[in-house]
Structure formats: structure tokens, C-alpha cells
Design a protein around this motif. Sequence first.
Motif, PDB file in Angstrom:
ATOM      1  N   THR A 221       0.830  -1.203  -0.080  1.00 27.09           N
ATOM      2  CA  THR A 221      -0.009  -0.157  -0.199  1.00 27.09           C
ATOM      3  C   THR A 221       0.899   1.167  -0.183  1.00 27.09           C
ATOM      4  O   THR A 221       2.353   0.979   0.151  1.00 27.09           O
ATOM      5  CB  THR A 221      -1.011  -0.067   1.143  1.00 27.09           C
ATOM      6  OG1 THR A 221      -1.833   1.134   0.834  1.00 27.09           O
ATOM      7  CG2 THR A 221      -0.057   0.170   2.676  1.00 27.09           C
ATOM      8  N   THR A 222       0.195   2.407  -0.198  1.00 23.82           N
ATOM      9  CA  THR A 222       0.883   3.592   0.161  1.00 23.82           C
ATOM     10  C   THR A 222       0.609   4.257   1.533  1.00 23.82           C
ATOM     11  O   THR A 222      -0.420   4.426   1.755  1.00 23.82           O
ATOM     12  CB  THR A 222       0.378   4.641  -1.085  1.00 23.82           C
ATOM     13  OG1 THR A 222       0.779   4.229  -2.265  1.00 23.82           O
ATOM     14  CG2 THR A 222       1.009   6.176  -0.877  1.00 23.82           C
ATOM     15  N   ILE A 223       1.503   4.754   2.192  1.00 24.00           N
ATOM     16  CA  ILE A 223       1.456   5.079   3.470  1.00 24.00           C
ATOM     17  C   ILE A 223       2.039   6.707   3.564  1.00 24.00           C
ATOM     18  O   ILE A 223       3.122   6.940   2.874  1.00 24.00           O
ATOM     19  CB  ILE A 223       2.312   4.429   4.559  1.00 24.00           C
ATOM     20  CG1 ILE A 223       1.620   2.842   4.587  1.00 24.00           C
ATOM     21  CG2 ILE A 223       2.216   4.962   5.881  1.00 24.00           C
ATOM     22  CD1 ILE A 223       2.427   2.143   5.472  1.00 24.00           C
ATOM     23  N   GLN A 224       1.126   7.523   4.146  1.00 19.45           N
ATOM     24  CA  GLN A 224       1.614   9.078   4.311  1.00 19.45           C
ATOM     25  C   GLN A 224       1.399   9.198   5.851  1.00 19.45           C
ATOM     26  O   GLN A 224       0.877   8.976   6.451  1.00 19.45           O
ATOM     27  CB  GLN A 224       0.468   9.825   3.626  1.00 19.45           C
ATOM     28  CG  GLN A 224       0.505   9.883   2.017  1.00 19.45           C
ATOM     29  CD  GLN A 224      -0.411  10.760   1.448  1.00 19.45           C
ATOM     30  OE1 GLN A 224      -1.088  11.292   1.945  1.00 19.45           O
ATOM     31  NE2 GLN A 224      -0.428  11.070   0.337  1.00 19.45           N
ATOM     32  N   GLU A 225       2.552   9.680   6.143  1.00 18.17           N
ATOM     33  CA  GLU A 225       2.604  10.203   7.619  1.00 18.17           C
ATOM     34  C   GLU A 225       2.279  11.757   7.646  1.00 18.17           C
ATOM     35  O   GLU A 225       2.982  12.584   7.046  1.00 18.17           O
ATOM     36  CB  GLU A 225       4.221   9.807   8.276  1.00 18.17           C
ATOM     37  CG  GLU A 225       4.350  10.444   9.686  1.00 18.17           C
ATOM     38  CD  GLU A 225       5.534  10.310  10.088  1.00 18.17           C
ATOM     39  OE1 GLU A 225       6.202  10.523  11.268  1.00 18.17           O
ATOM     40  OE2 GLU A 225       6.492   9.769   9.271  1.00 18.17           O
ATOM     41  N   LYS A 226       1.231  11.950   8.463  1.00 18.83           N
ATOM     42  CA  LYS A 226       0.989  13.331   8.437  1.00 18.83           C
ATOM     43  C   LYS A 226       0.772  13.955   9.668  1.00 18.83           C
ATOM     44  O   LYS A 226       0.792  13.305  10.823  1.00 18.83           O
ATOM     45  CB  LYS A 226      -0.712  13.404   7.865  1.00 18.83           C
ATOM     46  CG  LYS A 226      -0.937  12.698   6.490  1.00 18.83           C
ATOM     47  CD  LYS A 226      -2.352  12.877   5.981  1.00 18.83           C
ATOM     48  CE  LYS A 226      -2.658  12.335   4.640  1.00 18.83           C
ATOM     49  NZ  LYS A 226      -4.092  12.488   4.374  1.00 18.83           N
ATOM     50  N   SER A 227       0.647  15.240   9.792  1.00 19.57           N
ATOM     51  CA  SER A 227       0.582  16.243  10.983  1.00 19.57           C
ATOM     52  C   SER A 227      -0.742  17.013  10.786  1.00 19.57           C
ATOM     53  O   SER A 227      -0.944  17.531   9.719  1.00 19.57           O
ATOM     54  CB  SER A 227       1.855  16.886  11.324  1.00 19.57           C
ATOM     55  OG  SER A 227       1.589  17.622  12.343  1.00 19.57           O
TER      56      SER A 227
ATOM     57  N   ALA B 180       8.532  18.694  17.403  1.00 23.57           N
ATOM     58  CA  ALA B 180       9.036  17.419  16.812  1.00 23.57           C
ATOM     59  C   ALA B 180       8.743  17.236  15.109  1.00 23.57           C
ATOM     60  O   ALA B 180       9.276  16.359  14.714  1.00 23.57           O
ATOM     61  CB  ALA B 180       8.396  16.418  17.634  1.00 23.57           C
ATOM     62  N   GLU B 181       7.757  17.792  14.754  1.00 24.92           N
ATOM     63  CA  GLU B 181       7.629  17.770  13.354  1.00 24.92           C
ATOM     64  C   GLU B 181       7.721  18.872  12.416  1.00 24.92           C
ATOM     65  O   GLU B 181       7.957  18.857  11.461  1.00 24.92           O
ATOM     66  CB  GLU B 181       5.930  17.523  13.331  1.00 24.92           C
ATOM     67  CG  GLU B 181       5.443  16.463  14.155  1.00 24.92           C
ATOM     68  CD  GLU B 181       3.791  16.312  14.239  1.00 24.92           C
ATOM     69  OE1 GLU B 181       2.998  17.380  13.960  1.00 24.92           O
ATOM     70  OE2 GLU B 181       3.247  15.263  14.450  1.00 24.92           O
TER      71      GLU B 181
ATOM     72  N   ASN C   2      -8.063  23.552  10.194  1.00 23.99           N
ATOM     73  CA  ASN C   2      -6.976  22.592  10.423  1.00 23.99           C
ATOM     74  C   ASN C   2      -6.277  22.371   9.033  1.00 23.99           C
ATOM     75  O   ASN C   2      -7.006  22.230   8.237  1.00 23.99           O
ATOM     76  CB  ASN C   2      -7.605  21.152  11.075  1.00 23.99           C
ATOM     77  CG  ASN C   2      -8.275  21.495  12.590  1.00 23.99           C
ATOM     78  OD1 ASN C   2      -7.716  21.994  13.422  1.00 23.99           O
ATOM     79  ND2 ASN C   2      -9.412  20.758  12.700  1.00 23.99           N
ATOM     80  N   ALA C   3      -5.007  22.071   9.384  1.00 23.84           N
ATOM     81  CA  ALA C   3      -4.376  21.796   8.134  1.00 23.84           C
ATOM     82  C   ALA C   3      -3.490  20.601   8.170  1.00 23.84           C
ATOM     83  O   ALA C   3      -2.801  20.340   9.258  1.00 23.84           O
ATOM     84  CB  ALA C   3      -3.301  23.209   7.889  1.00 23.84           C
ATOM     85  N   SER C   4      -3.878  19.621   7.339  1.00 28.06           N
ATOM     86  CA  SER C   4      -3.212  18.323   7.031  1.00 28.06           C
ATOM     87  C   SER C   4      -2.006  18.397   6.188  1.00 28.06           C
ATOM     88  O   SER C   4      -1.998  18.819   5.283  1.00 28.06           O
ATOM     89  CB  SER C   4      -4.187  17.344   6.696  1.00 28.06           C
ATOM     90  OG  SER C   4      -3.558  16.124   6.736  1.00 28.06           O
ATOM     91  N   LEU C   5      -0.920  18.215   6.877  1.00 26.96           N
ATOM     92  CA  LEU C   5       0.398  18.316   6.209  1.00 26.96           C
ATOM     93  C   LEU C   5       0.945  16.976   6.129  1.00 26.96           C
ATOM     94  O   LEU C   5       1.092  16.041   7.021  1.00 26.96           O
ATOM     95  CB  LEU C   5       1.378  19.252   7.119  1.00 26.96           C
ATOM     96  CG  LEU C   5       0.977  20.657   7.368  1.00 26.96           C
ATOM     97  CD1 LEU C   5       0.483  20.759   8.846  1.00 26.96           C
ATOM     98  CD2 LEU C   5       1.963  21.647   7.072  1.00 26.96           C
TER      99      LEU C   5
ATOM    100  N   ILE D  96       7.500   4.054   8.490  1.00 24.86           N
ATOM    101  CA  ILE D  96       6.363   5.017   8.722  1.00 24.86           C
ATOM    102  C   ILE D  96       4.928   4.591   8.928  1.00 24.86           C
ATOM    103  O   ILE D  96       4.659   3.326   8.670  1.00 24.86           O
ATOM    104  CB  ILE D  96       6.327   6.146   7.602  1.00 24.86           C
ATOM    105  CG1 ILE D  96       5.740   5.448   6.191  1.00 24.86           C
ATOM    106  CG2 ILE D  96       7.772   6.729   7.357  1.00 24.86           C
ATOM    107  CD1 ILE D  96       5.568   6.525   5.109  1.00 24.86           C
ATOM    108  N   SER D  97       4.083   5.313   9.677  1.00 23.24           N
ATOM    109  CA  SER D  97       2.780   4.981  10.002  1.00 23.24           C
ATOM    110  C   SER D  97       1.838   6.185   9.678  1.00 23.24           C
ATOM    111  O   SER D  97       2.179   7.195   9.696  1.00 23.24           O
ATOM    112  CB  SER D  97       2.834   4.499  11.420  1.00 23.24           C
ATOM    113  OG  SER D  97       1.474   4.248  11.669  1.00 23.24           O
TER     114      SER D  97
END
Length: 371
Positions: free
Chosen positions: A42-48, A225-226, A293-296, A341-342
Motif C-alpha cells: 500500500t501507500t502510506i502517508q505520515e501526516k501532521s 518534533a514535526e 485545521n491543516a493536514s500536512l 512510517i505509519s
Amino acid sequence: MKIVKYLGIGVLIVGALLAAAYFVKSNSKSPITYDTETPFKTTIQEKSVATGKVIPEDEVAIKPQISGIIGEILVEEGDVLEAGDLIAKITVVPNEQTLNTARGRVSNARISLGNAEIEYKRNKELFDKGVISAQEFNNIELTHNQAKQELANAQSDLQIIREGSAGGSSSANTNIKATIAGTILEIPVKVGDQVIESNNFNDGTTIASIADLSKMIFQGLVDEAEVGKLEVGSPLKISFGAIPDKEFDGELKFVAPKWNEEEETSSGVIQFRIEANVFMEEGYFIRAGYSANASLVLDKKEDVLAVKEALLQFDKETEEPYVEVETGEQEFERRDVETGISDGINIEIVSGLSESDRVKVWNKTEPLKKQ
């Protein structure tokens, strides 16, 4: 008879042993039947997620060029204006002391001019008769001209104090106009309020604030941390509490280089300010100050081997992750894994598993017994 007796006792003992063995065996089996799942690509995106608000990119405060009293307000909050549109009118109320000083200056200038004119006329006759030199007459003429100019300056200053401007153009200062095209966000004054001009010593009174609501930016906070993973120019998704089920595209334009004490959370977490352009869409009206809210995306990997994060277990001593892999029917062995990554649901498996492995769903609960 003894043989029959001993034979009967032997049968009872064997039966008891068999019953005990069956009881132990049946109780050693787990009452839970565990399901299994296989790893997948699968494709995984780590977001903040950054919380904040949306504000106009450019907000202009309209301030007067002269002090006075608000005589008339011609617009309302929410009105859309073009540059040059009239917002309000100011009535000039001169300071009595300043006005008196200006009047006195005009009177003195008239007296000086009167005396200069007498000297000029008398010396003009003498010059025409050749009694005095041209140089001497030029000095007299210069003094006369300076006296006329001083009177004109004094009269202009008096008019500015009385009307707000000289030369009959008082409307240039007393008429407050929009300096840019946009929407009136706020009018913090009302008719009758006294306003102060903007100068080197005072910011002046804000008559109105104007902004172009078609150009908005997101302003929010990101944990330390991000923040190191962010890159200016990265895409992001912005959602508003006032517009559910809709996300707007955005682009990160600024990451603060310095932490600000005001941006520290109550828990002591250090946060940095970020700003992002919001790409507006037709049919949506975004008000200044909407919470957002902003998803990065901090990291992204495509076509990687992954499992559901809920399948992971952690060693109590080393806290290293592992899974249990099926080796037979309801038989499992521990397998240490290396993770990547998760996204909070799926996690990358760097090593330790293959797509053919069957991983135990370890947190399945025992069904309730019927009473």
C-alpha cells in the motif's frame, strides 16, 4: 473373586486416569480462536495536523490624515468597495490655542508686509531718481517679497487649521477613502467619535479595516518534533469547522525560524507558527477568523509492505515491536519486525515478514459465556 475384585479396581483407576487426561487436555486448549491477516502492499502517508485560523493575506487599516470628529459614515461592515470609494467624512474641530496662534501669526505678517510696502514704495522713488544704487534697492525689494510670502504662508496655515486643508481642497483630507479594493471587515468608530491623525508620534485612529477576502492564508502552530520535517512549497489540505465535509487545497509558504513564548502550550510543548496559502473555490465564502485545521504530509512511501498497526505487540523489556505468525492450526510463533512510517492505521514493515505470512490478530477477546 479376588481377581474380579482387583480387575474392577484396575478398570476404575484406568477410567479415572483417562478422565483426568481428557480434562487436562481440554482445559489446556485456548477458549479463543484467533483470526489471522496477511501483510499487503500500500501507500502510506505520515501526516501532521496543525490547528489555527484563516486570515486575509493583506488587511489594511484606514487612518485619517487630519484630526477631527466623525461627521458621517457612508459604509457598513461587509460592504465590498473599490479603491477610492468614500468611507467617512471628518469635521475639523481646530484647537483653540493653535487657532489663536495662527491668527496672531497672520496679523504679524500683515503688519510686517505693510511696513515693507512703505519702505518699498519710498525706495522705489529714490531708485527711479538715481539716489540709491540698484543693489540697495534689490535688498529692499527682497524684503518686500519675503513679507508677502510670509503673509501667504500664515494665511494657508490658518486655513489648514480651520478647514483641514489649504487652497479650497479640504475634501482631500476630510473625506476618508478606501486605499484598496476589498471588503469592510470592521468599523471601530461611530459618528461623533474624535479621531487622531496618523503621524510620526502616533499611529492614529483606525476608521475602518479592509481586506481582499479572495486571498486568504492559514495561520497555525506545529509541534517542534514535526516542524523539522516541513518544507516550504509542500501541498496541504485545509478544513474549516464552519464548512463541514469540504477540504481546500493549500501550499505551505512560511515556517517560523524562531519559537515564540506565546506559542507554548499549557503542557509545555514548544510550537512554531506556520502560514500557508489557501486556494479558494467558487461558491464558497470564507470569513476572516474561521477556525481551521491543516493536514500536512511529513513523509510518503508508495507500494510498501504493511500491516495494520493494531497487529503489533511490544516486548515488555526492550519495547521492540513483534508479531505472532501462524505456524500451524492455531499455533503461533513470535517474529521480531522492523517498522517504518505509519499513518495511524497501517504501518510499514521494513523486515521480518513476507506477503505470505499469516499474522495473528492478538487482541481478540473471549466471547461471553451464556448464563
